[in-house]
Write an enzyme that holds these catalytic residues in place. Structure first.
Site, PDB file in Angstrom:
ATOM      1  N   THR A 106      29.927  56.475  96.069  1.00  0.00           N
ATOM      2  CA  THR A 106      29.527  56.184  94.694  1.00  0.00           C
ATOM      3  C   THR A 106      30.766  55.999  93.822  1.00  0.00           C
ATOM      4  O   THR A 106      31.758  56.708  93.959  1.00  0.00           O
ATOM      5  CB  THR A 106      28.594  57.280  94.134  1.00  0.00           C
ATOM      6  N   ALA A 114      35.926  61.121  91.490  1.00  0.00           N
ATOM      7  CA  ALA A 114      34.871  60.591  90.617  1.00  0.00           C
ATOM      8  C   ALA A 114      33.870  61.674  90.225  1.00  0.00           C
ATOM      9  O   ALA A 114      33.203  61.555  89.203  1.00  0.00           O
ATOM     10  CB  ALA A 114      34.135  59.456  91.328  1.00  0.00           C
ATOM     11  N   SER A 158      31.597  60.850  97.023  1.00  0.00           N
ATOM     12  CA  SER A 158      32.096  60.364  95.725  1.00  0.00           C
ATOM     13  C   SER A 158      33.351  59.538  95.938  1.00  0.00           C
ATOM     14  O   SER A 158      34.093  59.774  96.900  1.00  0.00           O
ATOM     15  CB  SER A 158      32.465  61.543  94.830  1.00  0.00           C
ATOM     16  N   ASP A 159      33.614  58.589  95.054  1.00  0.00           N
ATOM     17  CA  ASP A 159      34.954  57.999  95.064  1.00  0.00           C
ATOM     18  C   ASP A 159      35.932  59.121  94.702  1.00  0.00           C
ATOM     19  O   ASP A 159      35.551  60.146  94.129  1.00  0.00           O
ATOM     20  CB  ASP A 159      35.071  56.800  94.103  1.00  0.00           C
ATOM     21  N   TRP A 160      37.201  58.902  95.028  1.00  0.00           N
ATOM     22  CA  TRP A 160      38.190  59.980  94.934  1.00  0.00           C
ATOM     23  C   TRP A 160      38.389  60.449  93.486  1.00  0.00           C
ATOM     24  O   TRP A 160      38.870  59.691  92.651  1.00  0.00           O
ATOM     25  CB  TRP A 160      39.494  59.514  95.587  1.00  0.00           C
TER      26      TRP A 160
END
Ligand code: BGC
Length: 816
Positions: free
Chosen positions: A201, A238, A234-236
C-alpha cells in the site's frame, strides 16, 4: 488449480491455523512489524523463519545496499512493457525468482503498476504503461514468473501513486470511473490472472484517506470484491496509525524495528481499541505468505524445488533488444556492416551508460556493457571512433569511475573498529548492515578513503550528499569541513535523493593517482525509528568547453559512414523521490544531434531515457531508437540491434509527445495537499485522441526490420481472428493490437481503447493467423450507482492496428 494444488493449499491453510493458534498477542503483533529494514522476525517456537523482502523490480538487490552483493540488472519496466509480451515478462520474473533464491530473499517488492498519468512522474521509468490493460497483462506475466520460482511479490503501490511530489501526504483525488477503469484496473487484472501473494500500500491518500488505512479500497475492493488472499505490506515508513492501519487491512508495517505495530498494537488490543480478531487476520495473512514461500515449517511451499537455472546475462541482453523501440528509420538501420564502413559514436552516455533509473529500483550489476563497449566488441578494429560530444551530467554524482574506495569506521578515540569495501562513494548502510566489528553505539566517524585516477586532466569537483558533519581532503590537503542541515523538504530520504553539494575543486592530471578522503561524523541515532548511515562522496570531472566537445563529435561524424549519437537523461532527472519539471534533454545534447545530423545524413540517435523526452530534431535524423534504461547488457543488445543480429522488438507502451505542453497531464504538484485527477478517463492516447493532438510517436508505435501485410480480420464479441504475412525480407515479430471504437457513445468513453493484443512471429513470406480473445471488460464501464461493471451494447468498430495511429483492418461488431 489442480487437485494436487488444492490438497497442498488445504494443508498449508491447516498449518497456518495451527501456527496461529500457538501465538500469544505480543508475538503476533511483533510478527506484523519489520524486525529491521528488510525482514520480519523469526518465531522458532512455531517453526517460522524470518521472512526477507527486497526491491525490485529490475533485479533483486538483497538485504545489502552495495555493489559487493551484485545482482542481474534487467531493463527498466518501461522497456519490459515495450516488448508487449506477457510471456517474456514471465521469463523475466522467473529469473528474478532465481536471483531472490540466490540471495535468500522470499518476497520481491515489485512490480510497480501505477500508470503513466503524466510523463513528469519521477517513477515513470519504473511503471509499465499509460494503458491499464497493457500494464495488467505485463504485470500478470511478471508476477506469475516470480511466483513460478516460489518467491512472493508485492504489487505496488496500491494505489494513486502516479507521481512523486509530496508522495508521503498527497491526496490523489480520483473519481470512481477513472479509479476503477484506469488506476485500479492493473491491480485487479493481476489479482485475477496471477494471484499475487502480496500487495504494497502506497504512501499517498486517495480521496481523503491514507492508503495504508483505506478500508474501502483494501478490505472491500481488493480483498472482498477481488478475492485477494495475500499479505498487505506498507510502503517503507508509510504506516502512520496503529488503529487506522489495522482497521484498514494493513498486515505488515515496514521497515522496523520501531513501527506503529508491535507493542503499540498489542497495547491497542488490550485497551479495547482494536479487536484481537483483526490482529489474527493480519497474522494469518503473514503466515500464509510465509507458508507459500517455504519458511513455515510443516506447510508445503507453493514451489517445492528451484526451477531450472536461467542464464541471467543472456536474458538481460535478449530482453533489452526486445524492448528497444525503433520509432523512425529512413533506411539507416540495420547498419551496413560491410568491411571498411565506419561508425562515429558520440554522447557521454555512450561511454558511461545509464542502465537503470534511480531510487529503490537501484541494483548493482556485476558488469555494465555500455554502447561503447558493445560496439567496440561487435565492430572490426578501426571501424569505430568515440567522442563525448555533449555531457549532460553537470551535477556531481557518487564517486565511481576511476575511484577505489573503502570505509574506515572509528570510535570516539579514533581507534579503528572495522573497515568495509565500497563500490562507489555512496555509503548506504541500513539497519544491521554494518562492517564487521562496527556497531551504532561504538562508531563515531566513518572515513571514505582511497585513490582516484583521473581519466582527464583539469579541474575536478568534489562534494557531498547527506546530512551531518563532514571533512573532505584530496591529495592530503584538507579542502572543506562543515555541516549539512536538513532542508525544507523534510523527506526522510533526503540523504538519498537530495541535491548534491559541491565542496571543492582541484586541478588533477590524467592517469596520476591521488588520495581522497571524506570523513563523516556519525550522529546520535538512538531516537530514530530506523538506524541507517547514508551519505556520499561526490565527484564531477573537468567540464570541457561545450562548443569544443560538439565540434570534436562533428569532425568525427563528417568522416564516418554512420554517426550514432547517444542522448540521455541523468540520475537527477529520472528517479524515485521527485518528479521532472519538463521533458527536455539536459545540457547541449539537442545541439549535438543537430550539429552531427547536419554533416552526416546517416545519423542514428539512440535515446537512453526511461520515459519520454522531447526530440525536436527527430525529423532531421535518419533513425531514432529508444533504448529506455536497458539494463546491464544494454550496450551488447544495442550492437545486436544496430548491426541487425536482432530486430528492435519494442512498441511504445506510452505516447511520446512532440512537446511537453502537448502531454495530457502536465501538473503533478498538489494544491493544498490535493492532486486532482481532473482529466478523468483521458490520459495517454485517450487524451491525445480526444483533444485532436498529434504526438511525436503514437502509443503502440515501433518499427521492426521487416514489413507486415494484414490480410483478414474476423471479429465476434469474444474473439478476433487476424491473418497477416511477413512481406519483408527478414524474420520478425509483430504485435497485433486490437482497439475498440464505439460507433456512437452514450457512456462518455474515450474514442477508442486497447482491448487486446498478441504477438506473432513469421519468416519472410510466411503467413500467420492469430486468434485473440476479447476480454468482456473491454465493453464495460464502471457504474458507481450500481457499484458494478455495466456492459455497453451497440455498434463498435474493431480496429486491428500496428499502432494506435496506424490501423490496418477494421470490422464492425454489434454488441448486445
Ligand atoms: C518505495 C518502494 C520500495 C521501498 C523499499 C519505498 O521508498 O516507494 O517502492 O519498495 O521504498 O525500498
Amino acid at each position: 488449480m489442480t487437485d494436487a494444488d488444492q490438497v497442498r493449499e488445504q494443508s498449508r491453510n491447516d498449518a497456518v491455523e495451527a501456527a496461529l493458534g500457538k501465538l500469544d498477542l505480543d508475538t503476533k503483533t511483533r510478527l506484523l512489524a519489520g524486525r529491521d529494514m528488510w525482514s520480519l522476525p523469526a518465531v522458532p517456537a512455531i517453526g517460522l523463519e524470518s521472512l526477507v523482502m527486497s526491491d525490485g523490480p529490475i533485479g533483486v538487490r538483497g538485504v545489502r545496499w552495495t555493489a559487493d552483493d551484485p545482482s542481474i540488472a534487467l531493463p527498466s519496466p518501461t522497456a519490459l512493457a515495450a516488448a508487449w509480451d506477457p510471456e517474456l515478462a514471465r521469463r523475466a520474473g522467473r529469473l528474478l525468482a532465481q536471483e531472490a533464491r540466490r540471495k535468500g530473499v522470499h518476497v520481491l517488492l515489485a512490480p510497480t503498476v501505477n500508470l503513466h498519468r503524466s510523463p513528469l512522474g519521477g517513477r515513470h521509468f519504473e511503471c509499465y504503461s499509460e494503458d491499464p490493460y497493457l500494464t495488467g497483462a505485463i504485470g500478470s506475466g511478471y508476477v506469475n514468473g516470480v511466483q513460478d520460482g516460489g518467491v512472493g511479490t508485492t504489487v505496488k503501490h496500491y494505489v494513486g501513486n502516479d507521481a512523486e511530489t509530496d508522495r508521503f501526504t498527497v491526496d490523489s483525488v480520483i473519481a470512481p470511473r477513472p479509479l476503477r477503469e484506469l488506476y485500479l484496473a492493473p491491480f485487479e487484472a493481476i489479482v485475477a490472472n496471477a494471484h499475487p501473494w502480496g500487495i504494497m500500500t502506497a504512501y499517498n491518500q486517495v480521496n481523503g484517506t491514507t492508503m495504508t488505512e483505506h478500508q474501502y479500497l483494501v478490505n472491500e475492493v481488493l480483498r472482498a470484491e477481488w478475492g485477494f488472499d495475500g499479505c498487505n505490506v506498507s510502503d517503507w515508513m508509510a504506516a502512520r496509525s496503529t488503529t487506522g492501519d489495522i482497521r484498514g487491512g494493513m498486515d505488515v508495517a515496514m521497515p522496523g524495528p520501531t513501527t506503529v505495530y508491535g507493542p503499540a498494537l498489542a497495547e491497542a488490543v488490550r485497551a479495547g481499541e482494536v479487536p484481537e480478531s483483526a490482529v489474527d487476520e493480519a497474522v494469518r495473512n503473514v503466515l500464509r505468505l510465509a507458508a507459500r514461500v517455504g519458511v513455515l515449517e510443516g506447510a508445503p511451499a507453493a514451489v517445492e524445488s528451484a526451477p531450472a537455472p536461467i542464464d541471467g546475462q543472456a536474458l538481460a541482453r535478449e530482453l533489452a533488444a526486445r524492448g528497444f523501440v525503433l520509432v523512425r528509420n529512413e533506411g539507416a538501420l540495420p547498419l551496413d556492416a560491410t568491411a571498411g564502413r565506419t561508425v562515429a559514436l558520440a554522447g557521454a552516455a555512450a561511454r558511461d551508460a545509464r542502465v537503470l533509473g534511480g531510487g529503490s529500483a537501484t541494483v548493482f550489476p556485476e558488469r555494465i556493457v555500455s554502447p561503447l563497449d558493445g560496439l567496440t566488441a561487435a565492430l572490426p578494429d578501426g571501424a569505430l571512433t568515440f567522442s563525448v560530444g555533449a555531457d549532460p551530467s553537470d551535477e556531481l554524482t557518487p564517486a565511481g569511475q576511476g575511484f577505489e574506495l573503502h570505509a574506515v569506521c572509528r570510535d570516539a578515540s579514533g581507534a579503528v573498529l572495522g573497515e568495509g569495501g565500497l563500490p562507489s562513494g555512496q555509503v548506504q548502510w541500513i539497519g544491521d548492515d554494518l562492517p564487521a566489528g562496527v556497531t551504532y553505539e561504538t562508531m563515531a566517524s566513518i572515513e571514505v578513503r582511497g585513490t582516484f585516477v583521473p581519466r582527464e586532466s583539469g579541474r575536478h569537483a568534489f562534494g557531498t550528499r547527506g546530512l551531518g558533519a563532514f571533512a573532505l581532503a584530496v591529495g592530503g590537503e584538507s579542502l572543506w569541513s562543515g555541516v549539512q542541515e536538513m532542508g525544507n523538504e523534510a523527506d526522510p530520504f533526503e540523504a538519498f535523493f537530495g541535491a548534491p553539494n559541491e565542496r571543492a575543486r582541484v586541478t588533477l592530471t590524467e592517469g596520476e593517482p591521488v588520495e581522497v578522503s571524506l570523513t563523516f561524523q556519525v550522529p546520535d541515532m538512538t531516537a530514530l525509528p530506523l538506524r541507517a548511515i547514508m551519505f556520499s562522496l561526490l565527484h564531477l570531472g573537468p567540464r570541457r568547453d561545450a562548443d569544443e566537445l560538439i565540434a570534436e563529435a562533428v569532425a568525427a561524424a563528417r568522416e564516418a559512414d554512420t554517426a550514432v549519437v547517444v542522448v540521455a537523461t541523468t540520475e537527477r532527472l529520472e528517479s524515485e523521490g521527485f518528479d521532472r519539471q519538463n521533458l527536455t534533454l539536459p545540457g547541449r545534447q539537442d545541439d549535438l544531434v543537430r550539429a552531427v545530423a547536419a554533416v552526416n545524413p546517416n545519423t542514428v540517435v539512440v535515446v537512453n531515457a526511461g520515459s519520454p523526452v522531447e526530440l525536436p530534431w527527430r525529423e532531421d535524423v535518419a533513425a531514432v531508437l529508444l533504448t529506455w534504461f536497458p539494463g546491464q547488457e544494454g550496450g551488447a543488445a544495442l550492437a545486436d540491434v544496430l548491426l541487425g543480429d536482432a530486430e528492435p522488438g519494442g512498441r511504445l507502451p506510452t505516447t511520446w509527445p512532440a512537446r511537453f505542453s502537448d502531454a495530457p497531464v502536465t501538473e503533478v504538484v498538489p494544491t493544498d495537499g490535493r492532486l486532482e485527477y481532473r482529466e478523468g478517463l483521458f490520459i495517454g492516447y485517450r487524451a491525445y485522441e480526444k483533444h485532436g493532438v498529434t504526438p511525436a510517436y503514437p502509443f503502440g508505435h515501433g518499427l521492426g526490420y521487416t514489413e507486415w501485410t494484414y490480410e483478414s480480420l474476423e471479429a465476434t464479441a469474444d474473439t478476433v481472428r487476424v491473418r497477416l504475412t511477413n512481406t519483408g525480407a527478414r524474420p520478425g515479430r509483430e504485435v497485433v493490437q486490437v482497439y475498440l471504437a464505439p460507433a456512437q457513445d452514450t457512456a462518455e468513453r474515450p474514442a477508442s481503447w486497447l482491448a487486446a493484443f498478441a504477438g506473432v512471429v513469421a519468416s519472410p513470406g510466411e503467413s500467420v493467423e492469430t486468434e485473440i480473445p476479447l476480454p468482456a471488460r473491454a465493453f464495460e464501464i464502471w457504474d458507481e450507482e450500481a457499484r458494478g461493471w455495466r456492459r455497453i451494447g451497440g455498434a463498435y468498430e474493431v480496429r486491428v492496428s500496428h499502432s494506435h495511429g496506424d490501423t490496418r483492418l477494421t470490422a464492425t461488431l454489434d454488441i448486445a
